[in-house]
Design a protein around this motif. Structure first.
Motif, PDB file in Angstrom:
ATOM      1  N   PRO A  86       4.619   1.743  -0.452  1.00  0.00           N
ATOM      2  CA  PRO A  86       6.051   1.474  -0.657  1.00  0.00           C
ATOM      3  C   PRO A  86       6.885   2.750  -0.571  1.00  0.00           C
ATOM      4  CG  PRO A  86       4.876   1.440  -2.738  1.00  0.00           C
ATOM      5  CD  PRO A  86       3.824   1.479  -1.656  1.00  0.00           C
ATOM      6  N   GLN A  87       6.295   3.880  -0.970  1.00  0.00           N
ATOM      7  CA  GLN A  87       7.020   5.154  -1.036  1.00  0.00           C
ATOM      8  C   GLN A  87       7.361   5.720   0.339  1.00  0.00           C
ATOM      9  OE1 GLN A  87       3.797   4.749  -1.121  1.00  0.00           O
ATOM     10  NE2 GLN A  87       2.668   6.609  -0.596  1.00  0.00           N
ATOM     11  N   SER A 119       0.801  -1.232   0.000  1.00  0.00           N
ATOM     12  CA  SER A 119       0.000   0.000   0.000  1.00  0.00           C
ATOM     13  C   SER A 119       0.832   1.279   0.000  1.00  0.00           C
ATOM     14  CB  SER A 119      -0.917   0.012   1.222  1.00  0.00           C
ATOM     15  OG  SER A 119      -1.781  -1.105   1.202  1.00  0.00           O
ATOM     16  N   PHE A 159      -0.478   4.075  -2.547  1.00  0.00           N
ATOM     17  CA  PHE A 159       0.426   4.310  -3.682  1.00  0.00           C
ATOM     18  C   PHE A 159      -0.227   3.941  -5.010  1.00  0.00           C
ATOM     19  CE2 PHE A 159       3.689   2.730  -6.642  1.00  0.00           C
ATOM     20  CZ  PHE A 159       4.551   3.811  -6.679  1.00  0.00           C
ATOM     21  N   GLY A 160       0.122   4.677  -6.028  1.00  0.00           N
ATOM     22  CA  GLY A 160      -0.066   4.259  -7.414  1.00  0.00           C
ATOM     23  C   GLY A 160      -1.492   4.332  -7.929  1.00  0.00           C
ATOM     24  N   ARG A 161      -1.673   3.739  -9.097  1.00  0.00           N
ATOM     25  CA  ARG A 161      -2.937   3.816  -9.827  1.00  0.00           C
ATOM     26  C   ARG A 161      -4.096   3.199  -9.054  1.00  0.00           C
ATOM     27  NH1 ARG A 161      -1.234   1.114 -14.985  1.00  0.00           N
ATOM     28  NH2 ARG A 161       0.840   2.064 -14.909  1.00  0.00           N
TER      29      ARG A 161
END
Lengths: 304, 304
Positions: free
Chosen positions: B80-81, B78, B210-212
């Motif tokens: 990673p950043q 969920s 995170f992400g799309r």
């Protein structure tokens, strides 16, 4: 350390059985229980009482350190094996899929992480030096901190932790000011430990320098009496545990961070740190696992 | 956050000018001054008074977490950043020379580091779940901690830190026990903040997935009311700052760490955490930089 790992393991298990520590899956990263923390806070307060009249500036730094400061400190020259750098994921959706897949399959994923601008603090005093840059007042400066320190040395022996707290004092000024202050604290540290019923003594010590050149660096450190430790028997009489460490850096940090005394000379620095968890463990090992059964004189010192 | 970076920067500078924080070279890693820490400890004690009758087990974990626990937690799926992994040098003398040379020349040296068995704790509650493995007692368990958390989100805005402390409570038991407990604390958190003169309110919130796929996950989290926050205006009225966060994990950790209730069902968990530094900053922003000039009612609550 000359004691066997079994002894360390037995002490670890005793601490866990009494709820003083909370085991986790990796060595040296256990949790601390309520009674452990209470004793730690009380020891911390005892140190504050000893230092009360010194007029130190109090600070607290997070467990992470500016990577530039770390690089300037030259810690990696001497102790590369102990340092911890912080890496993070900075990829896109596709690289994230790869990361998730690797983790799920139990494959290595370190190469999908990039180095960040911070490392873990390798010593409690490091974060403060950049704030001394410039000319320090005539009487120098004195800072009092309690910071978390990281050392990459996983061990089943409970006094050798990967993360621990240090109550750290840092003195900056002329060589004379700094050395006198260090000597005063060597006496104070010994007295404090003995007042807690611990069979403490002071030794000239050396750091665990890395590699082939390390032995020479250690010999030079000992010859110049740059490092002292107050040690207390915890797991053995022959190889007592350092509970307080005194380091005289001479001009090292003064040069690295452009710190000068009022007369324009490069400032000298020294620091001393109490290994908070180690002191607490020494107390439990020496006086037993029930603080209410500790000797009256020790209790008076911690529950004043 | 909708406020401009300038506003955050101005508040940062005001905190630094008043000696409340000690600037360092990287964002979100500043030191805390004596007065800042005093207010933080007093707020911590105020939380303890609210929680006094609950009979929680107190623990404290280091800033590092077992990497296996981290991998099991699925945090990397969920966020990673935001995560930070700890890497160390495990090379020989020759690789050490290469490392020193690179550092000296200002070249990247991250590839000379290897991933260790620990990561930085990405949330204050993570270290405790493995110790729940097995069957929890009929009334469940309740743990009270104060741990350092790492988030890789460097920002000039002082309330967005890379390292900060969270006073965290974790409840494990049946769904009903856990949700009732969470609701009780939502009231308590609001009352506590308002008693400190802070214009707090509660909102249904979402995590920064995170992400799309992140937007969908956030929508689902909001629909199920899994996350609430108590927010307080610090830098703006329109985009108030979360000072307390309530997360209901349902069976997530129960499944990951094989935690069961007395009747054999998978245990539910919830946690709530006070962002200690954020509360302290909210107090300074709302009442001014001199605690002795704070409103009498606020002072009575913190200096009882």
């Amino acid at each position: 350390m000359q004691h066997s790992a079994t002894t360390g393991q037995a002490f670890y298990e005793a601490l866990a059985e009494h709820g003083l520590i909370v085991p986790v899956g990796v060595p040296g990263a256990f949790g601390r229980g309520a009674v452990f923390e209470d004793v730690l806070r009380r020891f911390d307060a005892a140190v504050s009482r000893v230092a009360k009249e010194d007029g130190a500036e109090r600070m607290l730094f997070p467990p992470i350190l500016d990577r530039n400061v770390f690089e300037k400190s030259e810690f990696l020259d001497s102790f590369p094996q102990l340092a911890g750098s912080v890496h993070s994921f900075v990829g896109n959706d596709e690289q994230h899929r790869e990361l998730r897949e690797r983790v799920r399959q139990g494959k290595a994923w370190g190469d999908l992480q990039s180095m960040t601008g911070v490392v873990l603090s390798p010593a409690a005093c490091y974060p403060v030096y950049p704030s001394f840059t410039g000319i320090v007042p005539e009487q120098g400066r004195l800072v009092d901190m309690q910071n978390w320190v990281f050392r990459h040395e996983p061990s089943p022996e409970p006094t050798r932790m990967q993360a621990f707290r240090v109550r750290e004092f840092v003195r900056v000024g002329t060589a004379n000011v700094v050395v006198c202050w260090r000597d005063m604290w060597l006496d104070r540290g010994l007295s404090l430990m003995r007042s807690l019923g611990l069979a403490a003594h002071a030794i000239a010590a050396t750091d665990p320098f890395f590699g082939r050149g390390g032995r020479m660096l250690a010999a030079s450190q000992r010859d110049q009496e740059l490092k002292f430790e107050v040690v207390v028997p915890v797991l053995s009489e022959e190889a007592p545990t350092a509970v307080c460490s005194f380091n005289y850096h001479q001009e090292h940090f003064g040069k690295a961070f452009s710190i000068r005394t009022f007369d324009g000379a490069i400032a000298h620095t020294a620091c001393l740190g109490f290994g908070m968890e180690r002191v607490v463990m020494a107390l439990f090992k020496t006086h037993g696992f029930q603080p209410r059964e500790w000797p009256e004189a020790v209790r008076r010192r911690l529950w004043p």
